[in-house]
Design an enzyme around this catalytic site. Structure first.
Site, PDB file in Angstrom:
ATOM      1  N   ARG A  40       0.743  -1.087   0.040  1.00 35.89           N
ATOM      2  CA  ARG A  40      -0.048  -0.005   0.064  1.00 35.89           C
ATOM      3  C   ARG A  40       0.752   1.202  -0.203  1.00 35.89           C
ATOM      4  NH1 ARG A  40      -5.108  -1.423   4.021  1.00 35.89           N
ATOM      5  NH2 ARG A  40      -6.501  -1.910   2.183  1.00 35.89           N
ATOM      6  N   LYS A 205     -15.729 -14.532   6.924  1.00 36.74           N
ATOM      7  CA  LYS A 205     -16.835 -14.551   7.292  1.00 36.74           C
ATOM      8  C   LYS A 205     -17.806 -14.565   5.891  1.00 36.74           C
ATOM      9  CE  LYS A 205     -16.862 -12.348  11.730  1.00 36.74           C
ATOM     10  NZ  LYS A 205     -16.782 -11.133  12.215  1.00 36.74           N
ATOM     11  N   GLY A 355      -6.778  -6.157   0.114  1.00 29.45           N
ATOM     12  CA  GLY A 355      -5.564  -6.062   1.170  1.00 29.45           C
ATOM     13  C   GLY A 355      -4.987  -7.515   1.361  1.00 29.45           C
ATOM     14  N   GLY A 379     -12.435  -4.192   1.016  1.00 23.43           N
ATOM     15  CA  GLY A 379     -13.906  -3.644   1.444  1.00 23.43           C
ATOM     16  C   GLY A 379     -14.120  -2.794   0.569  1.00 23.43           C
TER      17      GLY A 379
HETATM   18  C1  3PG Z   1      -8.454  -1.816   4.917  1.00 23.68           C
HETATM   19  O1  3PG Z   1      -7.728  -2.253   5.440  1.00 23.68           O
HETATM   20  O2  3PG Z   1      -9.564  -2.486   4.833  1.00 23.68           O
HETATM   21  C2  3PG Z   1      -8.741  -0.274   4.427  1.00 23.68           C
HETATM   22  O3  3PG Z   1      -7.357   0.234   5.100  1.00 23.68           O
HETATM   23  C3  3PG Z   1      -9.923   0.296   5.451  1.00 23.68           C
HETATM   24  O4  3PG Z   1      -9.781  -0.037   6.862  1.00 23.68           O
HETATM   25  P1  3PG Z   1     -11.027  -0.031   7.873  1.00 23.68           P
HETATM   26  O5  3PG Z   1     -11.662  -1.376   7.551  1.00 23.68           O
HETATM   27  O6  3PG Z   1     -10.335  -0.133   9.166  1.00 23.68           O
HETATM   28  O7  3PG Z   1     -11.785   1.178   7.607  1.00 23.68           O
END
Ligand code: 3PG
Ligand code: MG
Length: 398
Positions: A40, A205, A355, A379
């Site tokens: 990242r 999940k 990620g 996400g």
């Molecule tokens: C992630 O790693 O999914 C992003 O950096 C967002 O982080 P978060 O889910 O804690 O908002």
């Protein structure tokens, strides 16, 4: 949505540019501060370099982990600042707070071409607050640092947070190169995916993936399901899953999905089981229909890898999100490795979303260039594919 190229064409020399990055990198287990995957950080370098080269003063901000709205040394961005400077090949000043005296001094001292990284945004309750006014007050302080805002934090565009949603309402705003590329890829997957379209989903999940399964059920030709979530599906089919991860409350939902999907949902046929969750566990490979009581499934087995590889072989589009097993532990990495390798052989457009899956590709030493695109957002890419409106992108559109 205006983008970085347009900003550079306008000219940024002598201007202060506030860049939202997603530097939320994973740390080595039990070793906070030791970066396990710096993908990242690397992903945002082109945007930072382009701005510096054009003579801008660059103020970078990010979150890390989920601290509770106040400083917590476990989540300091200090180690990220160090790696960031190494990768950038030039100094990065680190502010020990986000909008306090250290940040103010660092920003004031910034010369054209200079870079400062602010401390973790989530050390301030205003960042993630549901209260507009609280977020707005924090956004005012951040916006005061700069003349222009660039969002290159694709991994956080699904968050309605001050630095993502409220700062762009206060400054001229642009999408960075990373956000722009990510959105182009996701757009292609939603509007213009060549078929057959195969989707590989893993992770722990079912509940996290439910909306995307629903959305993709109408679009994908195959949904290959591994990872911790496959056990809830196996149980829904009537098999015992031993001590494996199980979301009881999702069983009915899984039954319904299986009934509607028919043979489009493909589940593992064998599983690597262990007597405990550890690298030195006793392990065995068993049929997915014969997981012994007390044992837990921690990876998909070789026959499943072959089955998934076969389903992927003719695909023209592949989207993969979520590891097939606990790839961080060597005995449970083969499923993820095997499926990742099968995806690299696909003669079509392949996208690694997320990620964790992106980190898995790099941790397992698989050639990154063999994929069409590796997303920095888990996400965020899932919510895009679900068809949700992403606050960070909406803010850039305005
Ligand atoms: C992630 O790693 O999914 C992003 O950096 C967002 O982080 P978060 O889910 O804690 O908002
Ligand atoms: Mg996450």
């Amino acid at each position: 949505m205006r983008n970085l190229d347009e900003l550079l064409a306008e000219g940024v020399s002598g201007r202060r540019v506030l860049v939202r990055a997603d530097l939320n990198v994973p740390f080595v287990k039990d070793s906070p501060g030791t970066i396990a995957d710096d993908g990242r950080i690397r992903a945002v370098l082109p945007t930072i370099t382009a701005l510096r080269d054009a003579g801008a003063s660059v103020i970078v901000m990010s979150h890390l982990g989920r601290p509770k709205g106040e400083p917590d040394p476990k989540y300091t961005l200090a180690p990220v600042a160090t790696r960031f400077a190494e990768l950038l090949g030039s100094p990065v000043a680190f502010a020990e707070d986000t909008v306090g005296p250290s940040a103010q001094a660092a920003v004031a001292a910034l010369a054209p071409g200079g870079v400062v990284l602010l401390e973790n945004l989530r050390f301030n309750a205003g960042e993630t607050s549901k209260d507009e006014a609280a977020r707005g007050a924090f956004a005012d302080q951040l916006a005061a640092f700069a003349d222009v805002y660039v969002d290159d934090a694709f991994g956080a565009v699904h968050r309605k947070h001050a630095s993502v949603y409220d700062v762009p309402a206060r400054l001229p705003h642009y999408a960075g190169g990373l956000v722009r590329r990510e959105v182009e890829v996701l757009k292609r997957l939603t509007e213009d995916a060549a078929t057959p379209y195969a989707v590989v989903l893993g992770g722990s999940k079912v509940s996290d993936k439910l909306a995307v399964i629903e959305a993709l059920l109408g679009r994908a030709d195959k949904l290959l399901i591994g990872g911790g979530m496959c056990f809830t599906f196996l149980k829904a089919q009537g098999h015992e899953v031993g001590a494996s991860l199980l979301q009881e409350e999702m069983l009915d939902t899984c039954r319904d999905l299986l009934a509607r999907a028919g043979d489009r949902i493909v589940l593992p046929v064998d599983v690597v089981v262990a007597d405990k969750f550890a690298a030195d566990a006793q392990t065995d490979t068993v049929a997915a229909t014969a997981i012994p009581a007390g044992w837990l499934g921690l990876d998909i087995g070789p026959e499943s890898v072959a089955l998934f590889a076969d389903a992927l072989s003719g695909a023209k589009t592949v989207f993969w999100n979520g590891p097939m097993g606990v790839f961080e532990l060597a005995p449970f990495a083969n499923g993820t490795r095997g499926v990742a390798e099968a995806i690299t052989k696909v003669d079509g457009f392949t996208v690694v979303g997320g990620g964790d899956s992106a980190a898995a590709v790099r941790a397992l030493g698989i050639d990154e260039a063999a994929f069409g695109h590796i997303s920095t957002g888990g996400g965020a890419s899932l919510e895009y594919l679900e068809g949700k409106k992403l606050p960070g992108l909406e803010a850039l559109e305005k």
